[in-house]
Design an enzyme around this catalytic site. Structure first.
Site, PDB file in Angstrom:
ATOM      1  N   ASP A 190       0.867  -1.432   0.083  1.00  0.00           N
ATOM      2  CA  ASP A 190      -0.215   0.003  -0.144  1.00  0.00           C
ATOM      3  C   ASP A 190       0.899   1.493  -0.449  1.00  0.00           C
ATOM      4  O   ASP A 190      -0.027   2.437  -0.578  1.00  0.00           O
ATOM      5  CB  ASP A 190      -0.881   0.259   1.139  1.00  0.00           C
ATOM      6  N   GLY A 191       2.044   0.980   0.344  1.00  0.00           N
ATOM      7  CA  GLY A 191       3.032   2.287   0.479  1.00  0.00           C
ATOM      8  C   GLY A 191       3.237   2.612  -0.864  1.00  0.00           C
ATOM      9  O   GLY A 191       3.529   4.184  -1.236  1.00  0.00           O
ATOM     10  N   ASN A 286      -4.327   9.034   2.563  1.00  0.00           N
ATOM     11  CA  ASN A 286      -4.633   8.434   4.074  1.00  0.00           C
ATOM     12  C   ASN A 286      -5.694   9.242   5.363  1.00  0.00           C
ATOM     13  O   ASN A 286      -6.432   9.685   5.051  1.00  0.00           O
ATOM     14  CB  ASN A 286      -3.540   7.245   4.441  1.00  0.00           C
ATOM     15  N   ASP A 316      -3.570  11.961  23.039  1.00  0.00           N
ATOM     16  CA  ASP A 316      -2.647  12.036  23.011  1.00  0.00           C
ATOM     17  C   ASP A 316      -2.688  12.213  21.034  1.00  0.00           C
ATOM     18  O   ASP A 316      -1.510  12.499  20.614  1.00  0.00           O
ATOM     19  CB  ASP A 316      -2.150  10.219  22.259  1.00  0.00           C
TER      20      ASP A 316
END
Length: 445
Positions: A190-191, A286, A316
């Site tokens: 996917d990268g 994304n 966070d």
């Protein structure tokens, strides 16, 4: 004026009908901007549905409406006899039947960009086979990134060197290939698709992604039959899904100390502070992630929607994702999974210090803004698809909206089947041991 003429003509026609006139008149047909050019007759106004897509231009569409889809090609823009929706010439997001999204070419493709995962020995042979096929058989101009050919396993191959001499090479952030590539082929996980998206800050060529990585949620093609599949794409026979991106603008306040001189010529060190702004823009496929970085304190950022303060995020961090990114970091943080064809932006808190802070989905096209809260104890950090990580300080702002340049991802079958196939094979969605069948004898007990 057009609507007034239509009304006068309809009244005259209705008067003749009420008077029992023997003369037969056809119902006059007129059109106006409200009905978008649709024919209107005296008995019943009809409206012709226009094909719309996520991109700024309209796509080709058949007049036949598919009944199995809840949202047709485009929602109607009139409500009752007089109400209508104000037409917005700047609108970029429209609803389209996913099955009608098909790849076509105005002219036969002549160039292709091949993206290969760096430092992966298992991809060397598929890369060489594909490039040889594209160059020798399909006579395409192949673009390859220079650092890919710098790999000794490729540069030292004397047989493959004759093929590489025909390549066009480029360097990321230095060479512009946006108007030179007709389509893209990705070899990896996917990268590689995320990386292909980052290379094109405006219009993106169609992307064909082969599953040669670890997860492969966004890469539906298998490499075993690459020749027939690539040939099919070149012929323009494939479905396509338009994956919306986020247009992100980061505005940073740079404070610089400046020495000044008073009226007597005395240098006043650090007397005044001069501020300058630095703006950066990114296209994100994304998600945009804002987190607390190395600090042990809670992240404390303010979230604005169309200029209105919505909430302050304490925890966070925060994830702002596309539907494509909903199955990445967002789903790991407890968000829902959204099909890429849904025009939306998802906002997901990361470990919020509040039990009632749940992920929400907002319409695509709204403008989100993230700022560090004035009373925040520490700075924040932001990254875009896991890259370009940078610190956000007081006075900086991050503006996010839906980009008008989606990523056209080529489908193996169609947008719906490919997505559910990825959910089942990659994420094991709803996989469980089935309950045993209950017979009639067991029911007695």
């Amino acid at each position: 004026m057009c609507c007034q003429v239509m009304c006068d003509s309809l009244r005259a026609w209705q008067s003749e009908m009420d008077a029992g006139s023997e003369v037969r008149l056809e119902a006059p047909t007129f059109c106006c901007s409200t009905c978008e050019g649709a024919p209107i007759t005296g008995r019943r106004p009809t409206q012709r549905m226009k094909a719309r897509s996520l991109s700024t231009s309209s796509a080709t569409y058949s007049d036949h409406r598919r009944t199995q889809w809840l949202h047709g090609p485009s929602p109607v823009t009139t409500f009752g006899p007089k109400a209508c929706m104000l037409q917005n010439p700047h609108a970029v997001m429209h609803i389209q039947d996913p099955a009608s999204q098909r790849l076509t070419w105005n002219k036969p493709p002549k160039s292709v960009l091949v993206i290969k995962k760096i430092r992966d020995a298992s991809l060397l042979q598929p890369f060489k086979e594909l490039c040889t096929f594209l160059t020798e058989v399909k006579n395409l101009m192949v673009y390859v990134e220079k650092k890919v050919l710098d790999d000794p396993a490729i540069s030292d191959d004397e047989v493959f060197a004759a093929i590489t001499k025909k390549f066009c090479t480029f360097r990321e952030d230095l060479d512009d290939i946006s108007n030179r590539v007709d389509f893209i082929i990705c070899l990896g996980g996917d990268g590689t698709l995320l990386y292909a998206s980052s290379l094109f800050q405006e219009s993106v060529p169609p992307v064909m992604a082969f599953h040669l990585g670890s997860l492969g949620f966004l890469t539906p093609f298998k490499f075993d039959t690459y020749q027939s599949q690539v040939t099919q794409i070149i012929e323009g026979n494939a479905g396509i899904v338009l994956r919306s991106r986020l247009q992100v603008r980061v505005l940073k306040e740079n404070w610089e100390k400046k020495d000044t001189v008073d009226e007597k010529g005395i240098i006043l060190t650090n007397k005044d502070l001069e501020t300058s702004r630095k703006a950066m823009q990114y296209q994100v496929l994304n998600e945009v992630v804002v987190d607390r970085g190395p600090s042990s304190y809670l992240s404390n950022v303010d979230l604005f929607l169309d200029g209105h303060l919505i909430t302050t995020v304490q925890g966070d961090g925060l994830i702002v994702s596309t539907p494509t990114g909903s199955t990445a970091y967002a789903v790991a943080a407890g968000a829902s999974m959204i099909h890429p064809n849904v025009p939306a932006i998802m906002i997901t808190p990361i470990c919020p210090h509040s039990l009632s802070f749940r992920p929400i989905v907002v319409p695509a096209g709204v403008e989100l803004q993230i700022k560090l809260s004035p009373d925040a104890r520490n700075t924040a950090w932001v990254s875009f698809d896991g890259r370009k990580r940078q610190e956000i300080c007081h006075g900086d702002s991050i503006t996010i909206t839906t980009s008008c340049f989606p990523v056209p991802s080529i489908c193996f079958r169609d947008p719906v089947n490919d997505w559910f196939e990825s959910l089942a094979t990659c994420l094991h969605w709803n996989v469980r041991k089935k309950q045993n069948y209950l017979s009639s004898e067991d029911e007695e007990f």
